[in-house]
Design an enzyme around this catalytic site. Structure first.
Site, PDB file in Angstrom:
ATOM      1  N   CYS A 199       0.830  -1.204   0.000  1.00  0.00           N
ATOM      2  CA  CYS A 199       0.000   0.000   0.000  1.00  0.00           C
ATOM      3  C   CYS A 199       0.866   1.256   0.000  1.00  0.00           C
ATOM      4  CB  CYS A 199      -0.946   0.001   1.195  1.00  0.00           C
ATOM      5  SG  CYS A 199      -0.150  -0.342   2.769  1.00  0.00           S
TER       6      CYS A 199
ATOM      7  N   HIS B  34      -0.419   7.472   7.149  1.00  0.00           N
ATOM      8  CA  HIS B  34      -0.149   6.166   7.754  1.00  0.00           C
ATOM      9  C   HIS B  34      -1.094   5.970   8.923  1.00  0.00           C
ATOM     10  CE1 HIS B  34       1.797   3.564  10.822  1.00  0.00           C
ATOM     11  NE2 HIS B  34       2.110   2.837   9.775  1.00  0.00           N
TER      12      HIS B  34
ATOM     13  N   HIS C 112      -1.115   0.828   7.700  1.00  0.00           N
ATOM     14  CA  HIS C 112      -1.627   0.896   6.334  1.00  0.00           C
ATOM     15  C   HIS C 112      -1.410   2.310   5.806  1.00  0.00           C
ATOM     16  CE1 HIS C 112      -4.149   0.112   2.888  1.00  0.00           C
ATOM     17  NE2 HIS C 112      -4.902   1.149   3.180  1.00  0.00           N
TER      18      HIS C 112
END
Length: 1057
Positions: free
Chosen positions: A177, A595, A603
């Site tokens: 990601c 974040h 993520h």
């Protein structure tokens, strides 16, 4: 999806990393903690640091610590210091007495440079390669353990089809990601997009690359071009970046098991791009210095001006991503001010001072200005990195004038003025605090309130109690009053009363002293009911009130003046740089990389501004959605949840070419889609689109075959279930009627019996009221009777446990305003039921009803609409069954079995409610029990994990991976459902709390593997378990069971509902 981030005091001093690398190469020490300790002990002196490291009693940390720190200290100093491109006139700060050390460093660096010339890879790249390969290996292992039904693509390609003009997402191919967030931010810089799309490799290296760097960079550039071209012209909702990531995987190889900070990969990504464009620039140059477009886009220069031990120095350095500390600052300007000044800068302008310090002044800012926000620090006590969740605000428009070298003099004057104002502000705030927190004890109060209380006390009139009022005249003799009276409340007792205080007064002196706790704690006769002055004259009261009034007014005026002065100073500081001369270098916020999670797991996603539509977009892996500045602030500023910005990308607002679209030179039309691509990429995208269109066609053909097969099977089943008619009529044979399954049954089941009784009751009542006894007249009257009865049910306001919609389809239709023709045909279908014909009268009415049905013309009743309404009712009953079984299992605490029923009941109910408020059940009720079921499962799984036993731990993680995690996106889809979002946060925090706890290595490994899935913030609904198969219920049984479960809910506390 996640990267483990280990960041140890990043860039607290700009050259610290360079010193660490030199120490590592000279001494051979690989323990970053020891290297840091050596630099701290030696105050940055390389000779003393080397001496410290070579001492025999130097502390050697444990192996686990060594590995931990090695991954945290991979150098990225070229992005803040000159590196090979810096000016060579850097002042030597090490002194003349360290020649031997310098020669050792030079020899070591020469060996490193020789290795670089041979392989084309620097030491830092080799170190990062070891880390990334371990990350990818771990990701592969984690993906193998992941259930395909949770993370696989939807089998329906229409769900993966791109909407018109919607940006393309990037598939998360396993802990990538961060890659999606960075690539999307760069892709939406249209100038960068054009540079990548139109990049062509140098001719000399297309056939035979010279070194490993060319072997690596050129294929990566080609895959990046392919990826960008698909993001421009693909018909897919999202595309797969696996091939570009594979090149990263192949380039970085290691056997370690740590993952590196995402900022390091961003640095290296830009490094690769810079190298690739540098090769092209060198080939295209014509006798002049080659220009690298990556350097021109992302690199700037600053001037370091300072004093060291009385010696002035000035050094020009190049920077890329500019690092900023977050801890201790409230906004971006405070971070920048702190980063631009190091040491005691008061001595910079004096001639004879021996103090040290330096200032940084930007001489050249890049068109794309990127700030790294260091939100991670190493906790020495816990031995692990921690994330800083402090709130840090940043503006949408950032003016950089105050940090420019050309404004150095005026900025210094303004900084001095701000410093003076802040000192004055501190004094005023301290004075104000004395007014607002007055007193010398632990409890303090506003002085104005203290004076007001004193004034109220002085003005109070004493009201004394009478001893006669305390005597209960109805009390029996013998002194039993005390035993019968209840204890007085504390509100009735004065401040001087206590259980030990004896009663005073004439009566108490005449009696024998007997311990009676209740009577002895009564108020003394002369004690006032409330605090008041006992002895004060009118003159004293008048003087005191006058003083207190005057003092209170003075205090209030002083407080207001102080508050006004403080506000004016704050305003003056805010406007210090607001004049036009200091607003000439505007930078607009282009992208925010966010974040969410802890230092060890999390993520990433990005918010990117679309200047043409003037709105923010959220890029979260495959999901690309509209967003807002408010949502960005909530997720990016920090302090609210575990989410916060870690990278800010600003672009020069005076250079519109960065985000300008490309226009056709001949027609002047804006280029879009495939027209933006060069010929080779246009063909590449066309081929991919053709493959996707073929996939769509194959899916549609497969679905058409399935529908045809189901239709034939349904027709065959209907024909086989038709009973033999004893008196077939031509009309019946020509067009056999197919009633809905809940209205007509092939055998006299409970539903048929129930329906037959209703019809016969209506016919009997119609016959009693109707004079004409013909079947036609009786049918019309019976329909009217039945409709009136059902209309009354539909209009009643009943409790959920008595839902008449379940008892009859007509009630459902009436409440949802079905067309009149639909109601009439449905009622006729009921009276045309074959099970109705047991006596002659009913049989005749049934025949008439069937004849009327046959006479209805196609244009009178839309059969598609008729079928749609009955399908909606079937869906309503199915949703009811899902809900009923789910609630029954929930009450039995069978949460694993209950979850899927509650999940599907909510989803199907939401679809029903989208058509009307009475199409389904109470959405809030279902949402509550769905949420509670997930929380119960999460708590149970966490308890199993805490047990530490292998079977229990695996069982707990299986519950999370197979049940809870796939359902989390369902709770995040609707941002307005605050309770669902809070529940998700609670579940995530429950597992993130384990990060700071001591646990066995295998548990830590399992936790690290699991957390990225839990922290995935994507709202993309991934496919999971099929809906449970439902048993068949008669109407009577369904109504009874549903009523029973809803009644039991009404008896339980409805917390959160």
């Amino acid at each position: 999806m996640t990267v483990e981030q280990n960041v140890l005091q990043q860039h607290s001093q700009k050259h610290q990393q360079t010193l660490l690398n030199q120490l590592r190469e000279v001494t051979g020490t690989t323990d970053a903690q020891l290297l840091q300790q050596a630099l701290q002990v030696s105050n940055g002196d390389l000779a003393e640091a080397v001496a410290f490291l070579t001492e025999k009693n130097a502390k050697v940390p444990q192996q686990g610590e060594t590995t931990y720190y090695q991954t945290a200290q991979i150098g990225n100093d070229r992005y803040i210091s000159v590196g090979s491109q810096a000016d060579t006139n850097v002042i030597d700060l090490t002194g003349d007495d360290k020649d031997d050390l310098q020669r050792a460093i030079a020899l070591s660096l020469e060996e490193s440079n020789r290795a670089f010339r041979e392989t084309g890879i620097t030491d830092e790249e080799q170190a990062i390669s070891r880390v990334l390969e371990a990350s990818i290996a771990e990701n592969k292992a984690s993906l193998k353990r992941t259930h395909t039904e949770v993370w696989s693509d939807s089998p329906n390609p229409h769900e993966r089809k791109r909407l018109e003009n919607c940006p393309v997402g990037l598939k998360n191919v396993g802990n990538t990601c961060w890659f999606s967030a960075v690539i999307q931010s760069l892709f939406n810089l249209l100038e960068f997009q054009r540079l990548v799309l139109h990049y062509s490799p140098p001719v000399r290296v297309q056939e035979l690359p010279r070194n490993q760097k060319e072997h690596r960079n050129l294929p990566f550039m080609q895959e990046l071009r392919h990826l960008f071209s698909l993001m421009v012209g693909s018909k897919r909702k999202y595309v797969d970046p696996s091939r570009a990531v594979e090149i990263l995987k192949d380039a970085f190889k290691s056997s370690d098991s740590q993952q590196q900070d995402v900022s390091e990969f961003t640095h290296k990504l830009l490094d690769w791009l810079e190298d690739a464009f540098q090769m092209k620039a060198e080939e295209d140059r014509e006798g002049e210095k080659p220009k690298n477009p990556m350097v021109e886009l992302f690199y700037g220069r600053f001037l370091a001006v300072g004093v060291l031990e009385g010696k002035k120095f000035e050094n020009s350095e190049m920077f890329g991503q500019y690092p900023l500390q977050v801890n201790g600052f409230k906004d971006l300007h405070e971070c920048l001010e702190a980063a631009m000044i190091e040491g005691e800068i008061e001595s910079l302008h004096s001639e004879n001072s021996a103090k040290s310090g330096q200032e940084h002044w930007f001489t050249e800012l890049p068109p794309v200005l990127t700030f790294e926000l260091s939100r991670f620090e190493f906790n020495q006590a816990l031995g692990r990195p921690e994330k800083i969740h402090n709130k840090l605000e940043f503006p949408a428009m950032l003016y950089m004038d105050r940090y420019m070298d050309r404004n150095r003099d005026i900025t210094r004057i303004k900084r001095e003025e701000i410093r003076r104002l802040k000192e004055h502000l501190t004094v005023l705030q301290q004075r104000l605090e004395r007014y607002l927190s007055y007193g010398s004890g632990p409890k303090r109060f506003p002085l104005a309130d203290v004076l007001q209380y004193a004034m109220e006390f002085a003005s109070s009139k004493p009201v004394c109690t009478s001893p006669v009022e305390d005597i209960d005249t109805s009390a029996p003799p013998g002194g039993t009053t005390a035993q019968l009276q209840p204890a007085p409340s504390t509100a009735d007792q004065g401040p001087l009363s206590s259980p030990e205080t004896p009663a005073v007064g004439p009566l108490s002196q005449q009696r024998v002293s007997i311990h009676k706790p209740f009577t002895q704690s009564r108020l003394p006769p002369d004690l006032p009911m409330h605090p008041a002055p006992r002895h004060i004259t009118e003159e004293e009261l008048r003087v005191l009130e006058g003083c207190l009034h005057r003092w209170r007014s003075e205090v209030e005026n002083d407080t207001r003046d102080l508050q006004a002065s403080i506000s004016r100073i704050h305003r003056t500081i805010e406007l210090m740089y607001s004049d036009k001369s200091m607003m000439q270098v505007p930078y607009r916020l282009h992208a925010v990389l966010v974040h969410e999670g802890q230092a060890n797991a999390g993520h990433y996603w990005a918010y990117i501004y679309n200047p043409h539509h003037r709105r923010w977009m959220k890029y979260n892996d495959i999901s690309v959605t509209k967003s807002s500045w408010e949502e960005l602030m909530r997720d990016s500023f920090g302090g609210y949840r575990n989410a916060s910005a870690y990278c800010l990308m600003y672009i020069n607002d005076k250079k519109p070419f960065l985000i300008e679209e490309e226009f056709d030179k001949e027609t002047g039309q804006m280029l879009s889609g495939l027209d933006k691509l060069p010929p080779d990429l246009k063909e590449y995208v066309k081929e991919d689109n053709q493959l996707f269109e073929k996939e769509l066609e194959e899916w549609d053909a497969m679905q058409a075959r399935k529908a045809q097969q189901e239709k034939l099977a349904a027709a065959a089943a209907t024909l086989s279930s038709q009973p033999m008619s004893t008196e077939p009529s031509p009309l019946e044979s020509a067009a056999p009627l197919q009633d809905p399954e809940y209205m007509e049954q092939p055998s006299p089941t409970d539903d048929s019996k129930h329906l037959k009784e209703d019809m016969e009751r209506a016919i009997s009542k119609a016959a009693a009221e109707q004079e004409e006894r013909s079947p036609e007249a009786l049918l019309a009257a019976a329909i009217k009777v039945e409709y009136t009865r059902l209309l009354r049910f539909a209009q009643e306001d009943t409790a959920p446990e008595n839902d008449y919609r379940l008892q009859h389809v007509i009630v459902y239709f009436i409440q949802n305003q079905a067309p009149k023709k639909i109601l009439e045909r449905t009622l006729l279908m009921q009276f045309a039921d074959r099970n109705l014909g047991f006596d002659e009268r009913c049989k005749n009415i049934m025949k008439v009803a069937r004849q009327k049905l046959d006479l209805i013309k196609p244009d009178e009743v839309n059969m598609e609409e008729y079928e749609m309404w009955h399908q909606d009712y079937r869906n309503f009953r199915e949703t009811t069954i899902y809900l009923m079984i789910g609630l029954e299992l929930f009450q039995k605490r069978s949460y694993v079995e209950a979850l899927m029923y509650l999940i599907y009941s909510y989803q199907y109910n939401k679809e029903l409610l989208s058509k009307g408020p009475y199409r389904g059940h109470d959405e809030e009720l279902i949402a509550h029990y769905r949420r509670e079921c997930l929380l119960k499962l999460n708590e149970h799984a966490a308890a199993l994990f805490e047990s530490g036993e292998e079977p229990e731990v695996n069982n707990g993680l299986s519950i999370m991976n197979e049940l809870v995690v796939p359902c989390i996106p369902l709770l995040l889809v609707d941002d307005t459902e605050e309770k669902d979002m809070v529940a998700v946060e609670d579940m995530r925090n429950r597992w993130c709390s384990y990060l700071g706890q001591e646990m066995e290595a295998h548990l830590q490994e399992k936790l690290t593997d699991f957390l990225p899935k839990l922290l995935d913030c994507s709202t993309e609904i991934k496919s999971f378990h099929d809906p449970p198969k439902l048993p068949s219920y008669s109407t009577l049984e369904l109504c009874e069971r549903f009523s029973r479960v809803m009644t039991s809910l009404s008896r339980t506390p409805a917390d959160g509902r």
